[in-house]
Design an enzyme around this catalytic site. Structure first.
Site, PDB file in Angstrom:
ATOM      1  N   GLU A 117       1.569 -10.276 -13.431  1.00 11.22           N
ATOM      2  CA  GLU A 117       0.796 -10.456 -12.282  1.00 11.22           C
ATOM      3  C   GLU A 117       0.384  -9.136 -11.736  1.00 11.22           C
ATOM      4  O   GLU A 117       1.208  -8.030 -11.932  1.00 11.22           O
ATOM      5  CB  GLU A 117       1.822 -10.951 -10.985  1.00 11.22           C
ATOM      6  CG  GLU A 117       2.524 -12.018 -11.463  1.00 11.22           C
ATOM      7  CD  GLU A 117       3.741 -12.321 -10.496  1.00 11.22           C
ATOM      8  OE1 GLU A 117       4.098 -13.560 -10.651  1.00 11.22           O
ATOM      9  OE2 GLU A 117       3.930 -11.533  -9.907  1.00 11.22           O
ATOM     10  N   CYS A 137      -0.909  -3.416  -6.971  1.00  7.25           N
ATOM     11  CA  CYS A 137       0.306  -3.356  -7.470  1.00  7.25           C
ATOM     12  C   CYS A 137       0.481  -3.915  -8.923  1.00  7.25           C
ATOM     13  O   CYS A 137      -0.124  -5.166  -9.099  1.00  7.25           O
ATOM     14  CB  CYS A 137       1.278  -4.013  -6.624  1.00  7.25           C
ATOM     15  SG  CYS A 137       3.014  -4.526  -7.162  1.00  7.25           S
ATOM     16  N   CYS A 144      11.483  -9.092 -17.105  1.00  9.65           N
ATOM     17  CA  CYS A 144      12.222  -7.731 -16.722  1.00  9.65           C
ATOM     18  C   CYS A 144      13.750  -8.014 -17.101  1.00  9.65           C
ATOM     19  O   CYS A 144      14.303  -9.331 -16.873  1.00  9.65           O
ATOM     20  CB  CYS A 144      12.390  -7.390 -15.121  1.00  9.65           C
ATOM     21  SG  CYS A 144      13.142  -5.767 -14.807  1.00  9.65           S
ATOM     22  N   CYS A 148      18.089  -8.137 -11.390  1.00  4.96           N
ATOM     23  CA  CYS A 148      18.524  -8.121  -9.826  1.00  4.96           C
ATOM     24  C   CYS A 148      18.221  -9.523  -9.419  1.00  4.96           C
ATOM     25  O   CYS A 148      17.395 -10.253  -9.664  1.00  4.96           O
ATOM     26  CB  CYS A 148      17.214  -7.211  -9.227  1.00  4.96           C
ATOM     27  SG  CYS A 148      17.395  -5.596  -9.913  1.00  4.96           S
ATOM     28  N   CYS A 151      15.309 -11.074  -7.184  1.00  4.98           N
ATOM     29  CA  CYS A 151      13.967 -10.814  -7.575  1.00  4.98           C
ATOM     30  C   CYS A 151      13.449 -11.845  -8.680  1.00  4.98           C
ATOM     31  O   CYS A 151      14.412 -12.273  -9.607  1.00  4.98           O
ATOM     32  CB  CYS A 151      14.023  -9.399  -8.452  1.00  4.98           C
ATOM     33  SG  CYS A 151      12.497  -9.165  -9.154  1.00  4.98           S
ATOM     34  N   GLU A 195      10.504  -3.220 -15.093  1.00  6.70           N
ATOM     35  CA  GLU A 195      11.044  -1.810 -14.741  1.00  6.70           C
ATOM     36  C   GLU A 195      10.096  -0.601 -15.646  1.00  6.70           C
ATOM     37  O   GLU A 195      10.391  -0.544 -16.794  1.00  6.70           O
ATOM     38  CB  GLU A 195      12.469  -2.063 -15.262  1.00  6.70           C
ATOM     39  CG  GLU A 195      13.133  -0.641 -15.178  1.00  6.70           C
ATOM     40  CD  GLU A 195      12.831   0.151 -14.007  1.00  6.70           C
ATOM     41  OE1 GLU A 195      12.932  -0.615 -12.764  1.00  6.70           O
ATOM     42  OE2 GLU A 195      12.922   1.538 -13.954  1.00  6.70           O
ATOM     43  N   SER A 226       7.921   2.719  -8.883  1.00  6.63           N
ATOM     44  CA  SER A 226       9.150   2.188  -8.377  1.00  6.63           C
ATOM     45  C   SER A 226      10.418   1.815  -9.679  1.00  6.63           C
ATOM     46  O   SER A 226       9.732   1.257 -10.485  1.00  6.63           O
ATOM     47  CB  SER A 226       8.884   1.109  -7.623  1.00  6.63           C
ATOM     48  OG  SER A 226      10.074   0.455  -6.982  1.00  6.63           O
TER      49      SER A 226
END
Ligand code: SAH
Ligand code: SF4
Length: 377
Positions: A117, A137, A144, A148, A151, A195, A226
């Site tokens: 995305e 973004c 990933c 987490c 998420c 990540e 990030s």
């Protein structure tokens, strides 16, 4: 002068392909080549030296999308480019606009069927904070591996790394769309799926290509990476002294509490992450941002705010707090406005700057990994 060795196309298509071995009919992706690699390839094709720059400028200044558009190149070369190199690594599968029209989320399909995305957020030029920004973004991985719990991407698991070309292609897609309106992307944040520090080389390589002054020329200071807090990569990034902004997803001020929502804390403790950030600030003199998803009753209490403030004391930093975006796989709820403001005030009383961000595009599942999650169902 030592000639720069042409870089191999970043991670080849074969490495992480989980589906059938499609690689034998996937041409090399043109966006995976940096300028030395492109120059080298065209030299091998016996093209004059200036061709590489023409192709580079066509791609990144004129934003050409297919070999036909390179009308300044001889036809046989255009045909060869079409035959040997891939120009369309990502296909639009779905897009959604938020009800206020300010946010567009696009779901792309990769050559092997994986979904990623990218989200464009427009900020109103008439507001103080907006100043007409258009922030993009983008994703660095399909899925990933960090898991987490809050998420949507973490909930779906890891599929594979993106190549640098697949990262760049997301930017080119939106750059072309905005160009039609006479506009351009103003900021790029690596906050989509994945990540970025787990896919370090390809992410940096994408940044280097997009930053090239003879190409897209996107200023280093307008990128933000990030990370979940991978300590060795934070140090490496610090040593490279890039001008790119760094954000760390902290979300907890106590190791046991962080471990409950972020498995990575088993490997890298909060102290180690903050120490790596101190090293980063020392090396670069740049401010670090800490990301904080405010989860009601979990990490939004005055006590947590005080603990966070004491951990961050003396560090050149800023806290970016955003109420949790609800996801199907996690029962936590977003902090309400009043508690968010109280959290911010405690930090600020201790001299730690804090901004509370609005959640953008909630009505289009614009949280990280959410549209892919919905589409996969
Ligand atoms: N993997 C990187 C970058 C992608 S996630 C990282 O974790 O930093 C981008 C940001 O969105 C991170 O700060 C992440 O913690 C946050 N995030 C993920 N899911 C969220 C959710 N449901 N609500 C609010 N923020 C979320
Ligand atoms: Fe991965 Fe970032 Fe989501 Fe954690 S928050 S699972 S690191 S994308």
């Amino acid at each position: 002068m030592v000639e720069k060795k042409p870089r191999k196309p970043t991670s080849s298509f074969i490495i992480h392909a989980s589906s059938p071995p499609l690689w034998y009919h996937i041409p090399m992706l043109i966006y995976d080549l940096d300028l030395p690699a492109l120059t080298n390839l065209l030299q091998q094709w016996d093209e004059p030296a200036y061709r590489a720059k023409q192709v580079w400028q066509g791609l990144y200044q004129h934003l050409y999308n297919s070999p036909d558009e390179f009308t300044n190149l001889p036809k046989p070369l255009r045909e060869k480019l079409a035959e040997r190199l891939g120009f369309s690594p990502i296909k639009v599968k779905l897009f959604q606009d938020s009800s206020d029209g300010q946010t567009r989320k696009t779901l792309f399909e990769l050559y092997d069927g994986h979904l990623i995305e990218a989200v464009l957020m427009r900020y109103d030029p008439n507001t103080n904070s907006g100043k007409g920004r258009r922030t993009l973004c983008i994703s660095t991985q399909a899925g990933c591996a960090m898991g987490c719990v809050f998420c949507a991407t973490g909930q779906m698991g890891f599929n594979r790394h993106l190549t640098s070309g697949e990262i760049i292609a997301q930017v080119m897609y939106y750059a072309r769309a905005l160009k039609e309106e006479g506009l351009a992307v103003t900021n790029i944040v690596f906050m989509g799926m994945g990540e970025p520090f787990h896919n370090y080389e390809n992410t940096m390589s994408a940044i280097d290509t997009l930053n090239d002054p003879d190409g897209y020329s996107f200023g280093a200071r307008r990128f933000t990476i990030s990370t979940v807090g991978l300590v060795p990569q934070i140090k490496k990034f610090a040593d490279e002294q890039r001008q790119v902004n760094l954000a760390i997803s902290l979300h907890a001020a106590d190791d046991a509490e962080r471990l409950e929502i972020m498995p990575v804390n088993k490997r890298y403790k909060i102290d180690d992450v903050i120490q790596a950030c101190r090293y980063y600030v020392e090396k670069t003199h740049r401010r670090v941002t800490f990301e904080w998803a405010l989860i009601s009753g979990v990490n939004d209490t005055p006590e947590v705010a005080r603990r966070l403030a004491s951990r961050l004391k003396g560090l050149l930093c800023h806290v970016n707090a955003i109420p949790l975006n609800p996801t199907e796989g996690y029962h936590g709820e977003a902090t309400d406005r009043q508690r968010a403001i109280a959290f911010k005030e405690i930090l600020e009383q201790s001299g730690i700057e804090c901004t509370i961000r609005m959640r953008r595009g909630i009505d289009i599942n614009a949280g990280c990994g959410q549209l892919a999650g919905v589409s996969l169902k």
